[in-house]
Design a protein around this motif. Sequence first.
Motif, PDB file in Angstrom:
ATOM      1  N   THR A  43       0.820  -1.179   0.047  1.00 53.67           N
ATOM      2  CA  THR A  43      -0.131  -0.109   0.010  1.00 53.67           C
ATOM      3  C   THR A  43       0.786   1.339  -0.216  1.00 53.67           C
ATOM      4  O   THR A  43       0.402   2.435   0.111  1.00 53.67           O
ATOM      5  N   SER A  44       2.246   1.035  -0.195  1.00 52.02           N
ATOM      6  CA  SER A  44       3.003   2.252  -0.008  1.00 52.02           C
ATOM      7  C   SER A  44       2.996   3.010  -1.412  1.00 52.02           C
ATOM      8  O   SER A  44       3.671   4.301  -1.466  1.00 52.02           O
ATOM      9  N   GLY A  45       2.745   2.636  -2.536  1.00 50.89           N
ATOM     10  CA  GLY A  45       2.716   3.217  -3.969  1.00 50.89           C
ATOM     11  C   GLY A  45       4.158   3.168  -4.444  1.00 50.89           C
ATOM     12  O   GLY A  45       4.275   3.907  -5.607  1.00 50.89           O
ATOM     13  N   LYS A  46       5.044   2.296  -3.943  1.00 56.32           N
ATOM     14  CA  LYS A  46       6.331   2.072  -4.659  1.00 56.32           C
ATOM     15  C   LYS A  46       6.126   1.282  -5.980  1.00 56.32           C
ATOM     16  O   LYS A  46       5.131   0.671  -6.157  1.00 56.32           O
ATOM     17  N   PRO A  47       7.046   1.223  -6.905  1.00 59.78           N
ATOM     18  CA  PRO A  47       7.035   0.614  -8.085  1.00 59.78           C
ATOM     19  C   PRO A  47       6.951  -1.025  -7.716  1.00 59.78           C
ATOM     20  O   PRO A  47       7.550  -1.348  -6.716  1.00 59.78           O
ATOM     21  N   PHE A  69      -5.682   3.504  -1.173  1.00 59.88           N
ATOM     22  CA  PHE A  69      -4.142   4.139  -1.053  1.00 59.88           C
ATOM     23  C   PHE A  69      -4.370   5.482  -0.250  1.00 59.88           C
ATOM     24  O   PHE A  69      -5.229   6.458  -0.796  1.00 59.88           O
ATOM     25  N   GLY A  70      -4.086   5.611   0.956  1.00 62.86           N
ATOM     26  CA  GLY A  70      -4.235   6.708   1.784  1.00 62.86           C
ATOM     27  C   GLY A  70      -3.046   6.895   2.883  1.00 62.86           C
ATOM     28  O   GLY A  70      -2.092   6.007   2.796  1.00 62.86           O
ATOM     29  N   SER A  71      -3.026   8.041   3.617  1.00 63.56           N
ATOM     30  CA  SER A  71      -2.156   8.194   4.397  1.00 63.56           C
ATOM     31  C   SER A  71      -1.948   7.588   5.784  1.00 63.56           C
ATOM     32  O   SER A  71      -0.881   6.938   6.187  1.00 63.56           O
ATOM     33  N   ASP A  72      -3.345   6.695   6.388  1.00 65.94           N
ATOM     34  CA  ASP A  72      -3.033   5.939   7.251  1.00 65.94           C
ATOM     35  C   ASP A  72      -2.831   4.534   6.961  1.00 65.94           C
ATOM     36  O   ASP A  72      -3.829   3.686   6.097  1.00 65.94           O
ATOM     37  N   ARG A  73      -1.702   3.811   7.291  1.00 62.62           N
ATOM     38  CA  ARG A  73      -1.243   2.651   7.074  1.00 62.62           C
ATOM     39  C   ARG A  73      -2.342   1.487   7.343  1.00 62.62           C
ATOM     40  O   ARG A  73      -2.364   0.672   6.554  1.00 62.62           O
TER      41      ARG A  73
END
Length: 411
Positions: A43-47, A69-73
């Motif tokens: 859920t980090s948005g990394k490749p 996908f948001g700021s709260d893990r």
Amino acid sequence: MASGTARCAYVAGTFDTKGRELAFLRQCLERLGMRVTTVDLSTSGKPSPASVHPREVARHHPQGESAVFGSDRGVAMEAMAQAFERFLLTRRDLGGIISAGGSGGTSMATQGMRALPVGVPKMMVSTMASGDTRPYVGPSDICMMYSVTDVQGIHRISELVLANAANALAGMIAHPPARSGVARPAIGLTMFGVTTPCVQAVTKRLEEDCDCLVFHATGVGGQSMEKLADSGLIVGAIDVSTTEIADEIVGGTLSAGPTRLDAFARHALPYVGSCGALDMVNFGTWDSVPERFKGRTLYRHNPNVTLMRTSADECRRIGEFIAGKLNAMRGPVRFLIPEGGVSAIDRPGQPFHDPQADRALFAAIEAGFRTGHDRKLQRLPLHINDEAFADALVVAWKDAASRPAGGMRQA
């Protein structure tokens, strides 16, 4: 799910933090000749290096990928787990699934695994596998393997554990079990220690006609029976021991959750139920009973199990819960009330004999139950463990199972 050469091994997990370990699993499987699909739950948005990008999984969330996908893990991981569950149910080539991770990764991966039918190979390598695994396994047939070290890096220990896990999954996919040769239709029955004579008598009477699968009503037992109903592996149930509902309503340790009985609202299967062990709520050792219950009627079942007698008010609430669930069922329904007592210790002279509480239970069920052409409630002047009550359950089952809505199709 898939069969034959189309069966694919899925490797799922958070590739942003466990990429090396998940890639090792993929390599092990490919060396064994498996076709592999990798699924990234990050859920980090990394490749992502996986065959299936996290956004593809996230699109299966009911509110779309923006919900994942948001700021709260923590919120993001919970949403991804929900999306993964729905994603897996769309896959037509899935022959088995494996994952590796810590608590977060285990929670996400196993939520998807639990949604798959019983019999689909599921392997979870986890740091959590040496503790209480019920939150992860639930009523499913997930294989939990303890990682020994943290799932972090490839070294002499992780190589052994991960390779064994991959080999196990490959073996399950490559050599699926032969379909059971039992031709009799499978039915689920629920039993508790204090209803054992009843269930044993019922199974003895039905064993020539039915493949009787008995589940211990300890919370996960009821869930497991309903999981088989969802998987199409049973044709109906004789739910003698609905005791898990007492734990849910009152706050005991053996609840099957608020969704108990809901499988029979999803599927038009014949259902025969009763009040087995609704006179009790389960706790652990004597000292573990909550302070608010210390003045109640308690019974030491064994050193590790303490039972508490349900009160008339609690029985009323339990009865209302059951009636509501029975009314939502889609198939033939038969519910039998044993007026002489609901457990081995609910007889005259026994510690949980409480006619007033039993009457409150029975009255609430009867008042709330919606009768109909194929929905019947019977009150019988019998104890639940009487031979005559077992006979009545068998008659009710044969009647319900003969109706066109459920039928005696084979599992």
